[in-house]
Write an enzyme that holds these catalytic residues in place. Structure first.
Site, PDB file in Angstrom:
ATOM      1  N   CYS A 204      32.087  31.517  57.342  1.00  0.00           N
ATOM      2  CA  CYS A 204      31.614  30.977  56.058  1.00  0.00           C
ATOM      3  C   CYS A 204      32.293  31.629  54.862  1.00  0.00           C
ATOM      4  O   CYS A 204      32.704  30.941  53.909  1.00  0.00           O
ATOM      5  CB  CYS A 204      30.103  31.143  55.955  1.00  0.00           C
TER       6      CYS A 204
ATOM      7  N   GLN B  10      26.949  38.471  50.376  1.00  0.00           N
ATOM      8  CA  GLN B  10      26.563  37.407  51.287  1.00  0.00           C
ATOM      9  C   GLN B  10      25.048  37.310  51.450  1.00  0.00           C
ATOM     10  O   GLN B  10      24.358  38.300  51.688  1.00  0.00           O
ATOM     11  CB  GLN B  10      27.235  37.609  52.649  1.00  0.00           C
TER      12      GLN B  10
ATOM     13  N   ARG C 242      25.839  42.485  52.501  1.00  0.00           N
ATOM     14  CA  ARG C 242      24.667  41.607  52.542  1.00  0.00           C
ATOM     15  C   ARG C 242      23.797  41.917  51.332  1.00  0.00           C
ATOM     16  O   ARG C 242      23.505  43.086  51.044  1.00  0.00           O
ATOM     17  CB  ARG C 242      23.869  41.839  53.832  1.00  0.00           C
TER      18      ARG C 242
ATOM     19  N   HIS D  80      26.841  32.402  49.333  1.00  0.00           N
ATOM     20  CA  HIS D  80      27.653  33.619  49.309  1.00  0.00           C
ATOM     21  C   HIS D  80      28.469  33.658  48.021  1.00  0.00           C
ATOM     22  O   HIS D  80      28.987  32.636  47.566  1.00  0.00           O
ATOM     23  CB  HIS D  80      28.628  33.645  50.491  1.00  0.00           C
TER      24      HIS D  80
END
Length: 344
Positions: A137, A164, A243, A250
């Protein structure tokens, strides 16, 4: 392969149908009016038996097994690498073309790794194995934004830091962020199950497992996949994947060194015409890409375009996209659309 030539409608299987990406696949097939004849929803025994809506009718979720792909034309896989490794060959043996959203086949030489806005011609190579790989992704949105720059001026180096969302780690990760946030607001202790540390109100510089040398698998994926998609093994790439406590979309800070000079104005002009890109770049009006705005949208948003004078030919960008849509399900369906339009 090729068994569904000249069809008007297609039998489609979704593997991992009850997961976050599987749900998006079902929605996007419906939204984009993909010519589905029969939709087969496949999942583990734990999820089988559910009924999910598709075009106003209820479709039963079936247990995935070796016999699941009879009469299937296109199989969309999003249930983890081990599932793809086990069942994608079975789907191909039954005549289906597999579009795989896991990392299982991405770096295999005879499997094309495709982003339709970047290298759609590679879809033709699916005939070698019957499998087309969907990139990571975070890689997808980066190459969509960088392809116009690459074509115009070449790229010698990329430094990317990702921010993300938890949806990239699945439904359980989203639920964990919600539970932790509620616990903290109510002065309760947080419980960590999906992530090694508290994710609520925190940033964790750790996505996937660590490798010798200090990179994570996520970071290595971005490096290797970008070189394969752009067909340029000489691009120097540094990636740091983080993260963040965002439910969906994202965000990426990208710094590139082009081989020839591009001004910020040049870059904006290129991005305005780029397929799949929406330029959102008016800082004086507080307009720049935001994760909350990108969620549920198909575009890759680019802003904060500026020249970086610390290096020759430096350009900095901020890039945001919905990781469940363009970063996964939408990219797969776009591949399927080109597949039936141009190759069958």
């Amino acid at each position: 392969m090729g068994a569904f030539k000249d069809k008007d409608t297609y039998n489609v299987a979704v593997v991992g149908a009850t997961g976050a990406v599987g749900e998006e696949l079902r929605k996007i097939l419906e939204e984009r009016q993909f010519p589905v004849d029969t939709l087969r929803l496949l999942a583990s025994e734990r999820s089988a038996g559910q009924r999910l809506d598709f075009h106003g009718r209820q479709v039963l979720v079936e247990v995935l097994d070796d016999d699941s792909f009879e009469d299937i034309d296109i199989a969309l896989f999003s249930a983890g690498g081990s599932v793809s490794a086990r069942y994608a060959p079975a789907a191909v043996d039954e005549g289906a073309v597999v579009i795989d959203n896991t990392s299982c086949f991405r770096m295999e030489d005879d499997v094309p790794l495709v982003v339709p806005e970047v290298n759609p011609e590679k879809i033709a190579e699916h005939v070698q194995r019957g499998i087309i790989a969907n990139p990571n992704c975070s890689t997808i949105q980066m190459v969509v934004a960088l392809k116009p720059l690459y074509d115009a001026a070449g790229i010698s180096r990329i430094v990317v830091s990702t921010y993300q969302s938890v949806s990239g780690a699945g439904r359980q990760a989203m639920e964990e962020l919600g539970r932790q946030t509620a616990a903290l607001f109510n002065s309760r202790d947080v419980e960590c199950e999906k992530f090694p540390h508290q994710i609520a109100f925190n940033c964790i510089p750790h996505i996937d497992t660590f490798l010798p040398g200090g990179h994570t698998k996520e970071e290595l994926k971005m490096i290797q996949e970008t070189r394969k998609i752009l067909d340029d093994p000489d691009i120097r790439i540094s990636a740091t994947a983080v993260r963040v406590p965002v439910f969906c979309s994202h965000s990426e800070s990208i710094n590139v060194e082009t081989r020839t000079k591009l001004t910020a104005g040049d870059v904006r002009a290129l991005l305005r015409e780029a397929p799949g890109v929406l330029l959102q770049d008016d800082p004086q009006a507080n307009e720049y890409p935001l994760a909350t705005q990108a969620a549920g949208e198909d575009a890759t948003y680019v802003g904060r375009v500026r020249e970086d004078d610390s290096v020759d030919n430096g350009i900095a960008l901020w890039v945001v996209a919905d990781n469940l849509r363009k970063g996964a399900a939408l990219n797969a369906v776009q591949i399927a659309e080109i597949l039936i339009r141009d190759y069958h």
